[in-house]
Design an enzyme around this catalytic site. Structure first.
Site, PDB file in Angstrom:
ATOM      1  N   LYS A  58      27.107  13.708 -32.618  1.00 29.41           N
ATOM      2  CA  LYS A  58      26.349  12.681 -33.326  1.00 29.41           C
ATOM      3  C   LYS A  58      25.147  12.253 -32.477  1.00 29.41           C
ATOM      4  CE  LYS A  58      27.302   8.196 -35.591  1.00 29.41           C
ATOM      5  NZ  LYS A  58      28.395   7.229 -35.851  1.00 29.41           N
ATOM      6  N   SER A 100      29.080   6.114 -40.603  1.00 32.07           N
ATOM      7  CA  SER A 100      27.744   6.502 -40.175  1.00 32.07           C
ATOM      8  C   SER A 100      27.655   7.940 -39.664  1.00 32.07           C
ATOM      9  CB  SER A 100      27.268   5.551 -39.071  1.00 32.07           C
ATOM     10  OG  SER A 100      28.144   5.605 -37.950  1.00 32.07           O
ATOM     11  N   SER A 129      33.501   4.797 -39.233  1.00 31.29           N
ATOM     12  CA  SER A 129      32.382   5.737 -39.307  1.00 31.29           C
ATOM     13  C   SER A 129      32.711   7.184 -39.007  1.00 31.29           C
ATOM     14  CB  SER A 129      31.253   5.274 -38.378  1.00 31.29           C
ATOM     15  OG  SER A 129      30.636   4.116 -38.879  1.00 31.29           O
TER      16      SER A 129
END
Length: 474
Positions: free
Chosen positions: A77, A152, A176
């Site tokens: 990420k 996210s 997330s």
């Protein structure tokens, strides 16, 4: 095109049999990334570096000196620092910033010969549940490109879902990792808070943030956790609890006592097909001899408000460092120190991040601190106490991962409260620091993936993984 592998063991088998090399594997994933670039899963692909790394790993495999993760091609990420590489948390305010050190998780992956193929798109500073808040645009769900990927860590989930890498790392603050895993039909683990070091992770809410994994198999989840977990001198919140060999210890499970929140079936806010799926699996578990009982959770209505008061307060504090002076974006219209701060932050942060900073600053302000922040901390303690009490009587809590499947791109923009409420079933584990895992349970009538979530006791990841492996075969 690269073969779709379920586990690293399958990849290692094909490498041993001469069917594939790590280099060929990387080339296949790179081709898939190019074919699926419209999904917007990656902010940057480390193409040449990944190929060179793959060649080196192939050589170590031949020599018999390769690490545990040799053959694993993984994405990270874009809020996880990797020395010499850009990291932006998908925000304009960190445009052009290059990390001067690697996060602990990246160092531990590389030490075991994982190949990092790129950095994935995410909601800006990990703030969002749809991956529409990114400076680089939304990530599209591979199952239906009109739907969100979840957030996210949406880019990480879609990268695995669309065969652009074998596994991916995300971060889980309020769900997330688990929610995008659910929306994309994958396994998403949030370990116990402190199980994995947060050193080198761009902070959103420090008492919640935890690195998690997105995979296709429990075996890979267990192995990645084993490699990354453990004490870290650079993170005082990282636990010194011993790290068991999770992958080797995967074993058949005994009969369990499982609780489910009765509100997850009675609430009008939960999708009809998700309720039906939960009921189906409750019956399957009962038929297999497990005790599954409904419980009432008195603080359900307080979970989301408590989480958002505390997370936004911590975001306000953590994001104060981005001022247009030290690194990243600086407004070209700045004329003095005051205008540098004001313009750089106004132009550099997106709408959702600014909303959360302002709300966080408000709840921390002198006139409202006791009414909001202090009260939310007290409620958090009550939520943890009741959750711990439930987990003393039961082995696990089962709930939907999200109240509905992936929704249309653009819906969150019209009503941000709607996306906040999507966290209703994930924030309990975040507030209490307990481990939780989202498991894929098939698709709905429209072909959209669904997920169910298990929550277990602190540092009980081994039993959670053992039971998850069993559950996926029901």
């Amino acid at each position: 095109m690269v073969k779709s592998y379920t586990s690293l063991d399958e990849i290692k088998g094909d490498i041993t049999n001469g069917v594939i090399t790590v280099e060929k594997l990387v080339k296949g994933y790179l081709a898939n990334i190019e074919a699926g670039k419209h999904l917007n899963a990656f902010n940057e692909v480390f193409e040449q570096e990944a190929l060179i790394c793959a060649q080196q790993v192939d050589k170590r495999i031949e020599e018999g000196t390769a690490g545990k993760l040799a053959g694993l091609v993984i994405a990270i990420k874009d809020n996880i620092c990797y020395k010499g590489h850009k990291v932006s948390a998908s925000s304009k305010i960190l445009e052009g910033f290059t990390s001067i050190y690697s996060s602990t998780v990246v160092e531990r992956l590389l030490a075991e010969d994982a190949v990092i193929i790129g950095r994935c798109n995410c909601d800006e500073f990990a703030m969002g549940g749809s991956n529409e808040n990114s400076y680089y645009g939304p990530v599209k769900n591979f199952a239906d490109e009109t739907k969100v990927s979840g957030g996210s860590s949406g880019g990480s989930a879609v990268a695995v879902q669309a065969g652009m890498c074998h596994a991916a790392l995300g971060t889980d603050t309020g769900g997330s990792v688990r929610q995008p895993a659910s929306f994309c039909g994958l396994i998403g683990l949030k370990p116990t808070y402190g199980r994995i070091s947060r050193h080198g992770i761009i902070a959103y809410a420090s008492s919640f943030d935890q690195v998690g994994t997105i995979t296709r198999s429990i075996e890979d989840t267990a192995l990645l956790l084993e490699v990354m977990a453990g004490a870290d001198e650079f993170d005082s919140t990282a636990s010194s609890e011993p790290v068991p060999p999770y992958a080797k210890n995967l074993a058949p499970t005994s009969r369990k006592k499982i609780a489910y929140l009765q509100e997850s079936l009675s609430s009008n806010g939960v999708d009809r097909e998700i309720k039906a799926t939960l009921i189906k699996y409750i019956e399957k578990l009962r038929e297999a001899g497990h005790v599954v009982r409904p419980i009432a959770f008195n603080f359900l209505d307080y979970l989301v408000p408590t989480y958002y008061v505390l997370a936004m307060a911590e975001a306000s504090s953590n994001l104060s460092r981005y001022d247009g002076v030290h690194a990243g974006y600086r407004s070209p219209l700045s004329t003095d120190l005051h205008s540098t701060y004001k313009r750089s932050r106004s132009e550099g942060f997106g709408k959702e991040v600014k909303r959360r900073i302002m709300l966080g600053t408000f709840v921390l302000s002198a006139g409202y601190y006791d009414a909001y922040y202090a009260k939310a901390q007290k409620v958090r303690r009550l939520i943890r106490e009741q959750t711990d009490a439930i987990l003393k009587e039961y082995d696990f809590i089962i709930v939907p991962t999200a109240p509905e499947p992936a929704f249309e791109i653009g819906v969150a923009e019209k009503d941000p409260i709607l996306t906040y409420l999507h966290d209703i079933f994930t924030v309990q584990a975040s507030l209490t620091g307990t481990p939780a895992i989202s498991l894929p349970v098939g698709n709905n009538s429209k072909g959209l993936p669904l997920g169910l979530q298990f929550i277990s006791k602190h540092f009980d990841e081994q039993e959670l993984l053992n039971f998850s492996k069993y559950f996926l075969k029901l």
